[in-house]
Enzyme design. Structure first.
Site, mmCIF file in Angstrom:
data_model
loop_
_atom_site.group_PDB
_atom_site.id
_atom_site.type_symbol
_atom_site.label_atom_id
_atom_site.label_comp_id
_atom_site.label_asym_id
_atom_site.label_seq_id
_atom_site.Cartn_x
_atom_site.Cartn_y
_atom_site.Cartn_z
ATOM 1 N N LYS A 470 0.826 -1.211 0.000
ATOM 2 C CA LYS A 470 0.000 0.000 0.000
ATOM 3 C C LYS A 470 0.863 1.265 0.000
ATOM 4 O O LYS A 470 2.037 1.262 0.418
ATOM 5 C CB LYS A 470 -0.925 -0.002 1.223
ATOM 6 C CG LYS A 470 -2.015 -1.073 1.196
ATOM 7 C CD LYS A 470 -3.129 -0.711 0.246
ATOM 8 C CE LYS A 470 -4.150 -1.832 0.054
ATOM 9 N NZ LYS A 470 -4.972 -2.067 1.236
ATOM 10 N N ARG A 505 -3.893 -10.460 3.739
ATOM 11 C CA ARG A 505 -4.115 -10.430 2.288
ATOM 12 C C ARG A 505 -2.881 -9.791 1.649
ATOM 13 O O ARG A 505 -2.600 -8.607 1.874
ATOM 14 C CB ARG A 505 -5.383 -9.640 1.958
ATOM 15 C CG ARG A 505 -5.756 -9.596 0.486
ATOM 16 C CD ARG A 505 -7.057 -8.825 0.290
ATOM 17 N NE ARG A 505 -7.475 -8.810 -1.112
ATOM 18 C CZ ARG A 505 -7.083 -7.897 -2.008
ATOM 19 N NH1 ARG A 505 -6.271 -6.918 -1.646
ATOM 20 N NH2 ARG A 505 -7.515 -7.961 -3.253
#
Length: 530
Positions: A470, A505
């Protein structure tokens, strides 16, 4: 319960329509509840025979009820689903579900393992009318008198009916043996919030023969320490398995079928490249494969459900032809109910929705009917607006994320998705600033505690985190290239798992799996010392 004489009741109601309707049936009432039950709904009175007096339960038009469920014959989970469906059809609106437990049988031990849970709901049925409905459901589902405490397709017991204490020849409320049965107490406790249900706790406690409160009664039996041992485990149904996610942290590998995903957009758009990536993830030890055909990166343009399906279905069908995928779970990453429904019909085991049901008004209802686990994620706005200024305002991110997640859990349960099918995702990177993402990573235990103030069942749900590659990792580590953020991802995953995450994840399965294994080993050692 109010106990009055028949003579007094005649005197007070003489000449009224209600009185005439009641006294037509005074004689049948003395011989049982069946005739009186016909009038309990209309008059808000339920009659119980007691010597020459008539016992009258006075209740409002709608009462909260708690019903325990058990099954150990046939397809136990299907039995639960059918019982819930029939209860709703019969006038019981279910508002909250306990967790799902697989337990060893009690009393008669030579029989299969049970599934147990409990629900809270509201109904206009009187207590004996409710009993009749539940007995009818049991009979329709194949239960016979059989052996007491013996095998049964479904067992439905009324634990509480409002704040009333009821005792008749055929019904005792609260149920007499609640306080000695861990398999009843565990889901019963799940139905509470440790802060907001003080009146409910007090009323339930008042029925206990024990002096301590209901939480203390549970602790006296062993409390949370019973879960995972002594023949009792908390499970989540997925595929044809009952998944005990507490045994290890599970790794969810990401397969993006989009041309514009922030990390690997365009790499796996054709079936062959997608299959090669799945095979690689399987060889590296992945547990769940999350397939997404719609980009949810910040400012992404939304595509239609039809276009998403065109990308998704050929790959999903091809993935299932891989022999090694048989022991893996397949997840579909979508916020469209149509895509979720089609993907599950083609073999997906769970639905991963970044919007928590907010971007498609049919999603919660559809997932309820699909009877698969649902990953409910926190996000404000949608991918194109989630990083707007108003969506990034938090006074306390963990507390506010918890509150907003809980509102979605409440909506999901009201739509028919039991708590035992819900997985929570605080939405790292979605409508969060860099410091918000860090606060969530170090505050997972706070999120679990905060949600437990409102729903203990929800606080036991698996927590999924998705920090992989991210932007906040890139900002902190000065890595503009997403593919170079794997070391930072490993560190974020480590922090999350040690903080209480159950599923991670990620893009890079191999390196993160090693981190997860080490974290699990550390947590086991820590548990051994406590």
């Amino acid at each position: 319960m109010l106990r009055i004489s028949a003579a007094w009741l005649r005197q007070r109601l003489r000449g009224t329509t209600l009185g005439m309707n009641i006294f037509k049936h005074i004689t049948p009432i003395k011989h049982g509840y069946r005739e009186a039950a016909k009038y309990s709904r209309a008059t808000s009175l339920s009659f119980l025979h007691s010597s020459s007096d008539i016992s009258v339960e006075v209740h409002s038009l709608e009462q909260e009820v708690v019903i325990a469920l058990g099954s150990n014959v046939g397809n136990r989970l299907n039995n639960f689903n059918e019982a819930l469906r029939l209860m709703k059809k019969s006038g019981i609106h279910i508002t909250r579900h306990g967790c799902l437990y697989e337990t060893e049988p009690a009393y008669v031990t030579d029989q299969p393992l049970f599934l147990n849970s409990a629900i809270r709901g509201v109904t206009k049925l009187g207590p004996h009318e409710l009993l009749g409905v539940l007995k009818k459901i049991e009979k329709e589902m194949g239960r016979t008198d059989g052996i007491r405490y013996g095998p049964r397709p479904i067992d439905l017991d009324i634990l509480f009916y409002g704040k009333f204490k009821i005792h008749s020849e055929i019904l005792t409320i609260p149920h007499e043996r609640i306080w000695e049965r861990p398999f009843v107490m565990a889901p019963l406790i799940d139905l509470l919030g440790s802060a907001i249900d003080s009146d409910t706790v007090a009323s339930w406690h008042s029925f206990s023969r024990q002096k301590q409160g209901i939480f203390e009664s549970w602790e006296k039996l062993g409390g949370e320490s019973l879960i995972g041992r002594d023949g009792m485990r908390r499970v989540l149904p997925i595929g044809n398995r009952l998944w005990d996610w507490s045994q290890k942290t599970h790794v969810m590998g990401i397969l993006n079928l989009t041309p514009d995903s922030f990390s690997d957009g365009g790499k796996f758009q054709n079936v062959d490249s997608a299959i090669s990536q799945v095979q690689l993830m399987i060889s590296e030890g992945v547990d769940i494969i999350d397939i997404g055909a719609q980009s949810t990166r910040p400012f992404a343009t939304k595509i239609s459900a039809e276009e998403e399906l065109d990308r998704l279905i050929p790959v999903l069908e091809a993935v299932q032809q891989i022999p090694e995928v048989e022991d893996k779970f397949l997840s579909v990453d979508t916020f469209y109910s149509k895509v979720a429904s089609e993907a599950v019909s083609k073999g997906a085991h769970l639905v991963n929705d970044v919007s928590g049901g907010k971007l498609d008004s049919d999603m919660l209802k559809v997932v309820s009917g699909l009877e698969v686990p649902y990953v409910l994620m926190h996000m404000r706005g949608d991918p194109s607006t989630m990083q707007n200024g108003e969506n990034l305002q938090y006074e306390n991110v963990c507390r506010q994320v918890t509150s907003e997640l809980y509102s979605r859990v409440t909506e999901a349960e009201s739509s028919g998705i039991p708590a035992w099918r819900i997985i929570l995702d605080p939405g790292i990177g979605f409508s969060k600033k860099n410091e918000d993402n860090l606060d969530i990573l170090v505050g997972l235990s706070t999120i679990r505690e905060e949600i437990g103030l409102k729903s203990l069942a929800a606080s036991h749900a698996p927590i999924l985190i998705g920090p992989s590659r991210k932007r906040f990792l890139g900002d902190i580590c000065s890595q503009t290239d997403a593919s170079r953020r794997d070391p930072a991802t490993v560190a974020a995953v480590t922090a999350g798992v040690l903080g209480g995450a159950n599923i991670v994840r990620i893009h890079n399965v191999r390196d993160n799996l090693d981190a997860v294994r080490l974290c699990d080993a550390l947590l086991r050692r820590k548990k051994a010392y406590t």
